[in-house]
Design a protein around this motif. Structure first.
Motif, PDB file in Angstrom:
ATOM      1  N   UNK A  15       0.828  -1.208   0.000  1.00 34.22           N
ATOM      2  CA  UNK A  15       0.000   0.000   0.000  1.00 34.22           C
ATOM      3  C   UNK A  15       0.859   1.253   0.000  1.00 34.22           C
ATOM      4  N   UNK A  16       1.932   1.233   0.793  1.00 33.07           N
ATOM      5  CA  UNK A  16       2.814   2.393   0.871  1.00 33.07           C
ATOM      6  C   UNK A  16       3.467   2.680  -0.475  1.00 33.07           C
ATOM      7  N   UNK A  17       3.880   1.634  -1.172  1.00 31.77           N
ATOM      8  CA  UNK A  17       4.504   1.806  -2.488  1.00 31.77           C
ATOM      9  C   UNK A  17       3.509   2.350  -3.509  1.00 31.77           C
ATOM     10  N   UNK A  18       2.271   1.887  -3.443  1.00 31.68           N
ATOM     11  CA  UNK A  18       1.247   2.337  -4.398  1.00 31.68           C
ATOM     12  C   UNK A  18       0.841   3.785  -4.152  1.00 31.68           C
ATOM     13  N   UNK A  19       0.691   4.138  -2.883  1.00 32.50           N
ATOM     14  CA  UNK A  19       0.213   5.475  -2.534  1.00 32.50           C
ATOM     15  C   UNK A  19       1.313   6.527  -2.594  1.00 32.50           C
TER      16      UNK A  19
END
Length: 221
Positions: A15-19
């Motif tokens: 999620x952190x990489x996507x956001x």
């Protein structure tokens, strides 16, 4: 609507990489590109003003405006984002999926194609054209398999995103409801004789329209 492919791993890291930095960026920064796109769309879309003493003209004007802006919101991807009001950003059935969400019906998409042409929003037709152009080889394969080995492209009226003519959920056997199926029921096959010609005509009409551009797809005003 869609979601990123999940193949396992650490959910928080994914999620952190996507956001990225979106959770901490200023709201104005996050909305700037979207607001710019909508401002450009509003400035270049052929809206109209209509009046009548009974209010019917105003009502029709409002319906057209709502349709155009809903269309724009759902047709900015690489393939059509909506057809027949199902499986798109906006769904009249709310959480219930009417018909077959995985199917695209040209007889429904053609109303959107015409609306985009009449309002000068030619770029919004590109996802629809891509759906059929990019799947031409798959459509030809389906035709050979289901139409007795015949060459050419029988464009399925009820087609999945990958060119498969079994978009209505029926099998291509005798008496079934699959599109472009030689032994199938004429219920859907009757529509297939025009689908290929129609989509070809729409592409040609857009190509021949003065002022259209492959970069932005709008008529200069």
């Amino acid at each position: 609507m869609g979601a990123p492919t999940w193949t396992g791993g650490n959910a928080a890291t994914t999620a952190s990489n996507l956001l990225g930095s979106d959770p901490t960026d200023a709201e104005s920064s996050l909305l700037s590109s979207q607001q710019s796109w909508w401002a450009d769309y509003r400035a270049n879309t052929g809206t109209l003003e209509a009046t009548s003493s009974d209010g019917e003209a105003q009502y029709t004007e409002s319906l057209r405006a709502v349709y155009l802006f809903m269309e724009a919101a759902s047709m900015r991807g690489t393939v059509p984002g909506s057809q027949a009001g199902v499986a798109g950003m906006f769904n009249f059935g709310q959480d219930h999926q009417n018909r077959t969400p995985s199917a695209t019906w040209l007889w429904n998409l053609r109303t959107q194609i015409s609306a985009n042409m009449s309002s000068g929003d030619f770029a919004l037709n590109i996802p629809i054209f891509n759906l059929y152009q990019n799947n031409l080889a798959a459509i030809e394969t389906w035709t050979r398999q289901q139409m007795g080995g015949l060459p050419g492209a029988c464009v399925p009226e009820v087609m999945r995103f990958n060119g498969n003519g079994n978009g209505n959920g029926g099998d291509p056997g005798a008496g079934a409801n699959a599109a472009c199926s030689q032994p199938g029921s004429p219920n859907w096959n009757a529509l297939d004789i025009t689908s290929g010609a129609e989509i070809s005509l729409y592409v040609w009409q857009q190509y021949r329209t003065p002022g259209t551009s492959t970069s932005c797809g709008r008529t200069a005003r």
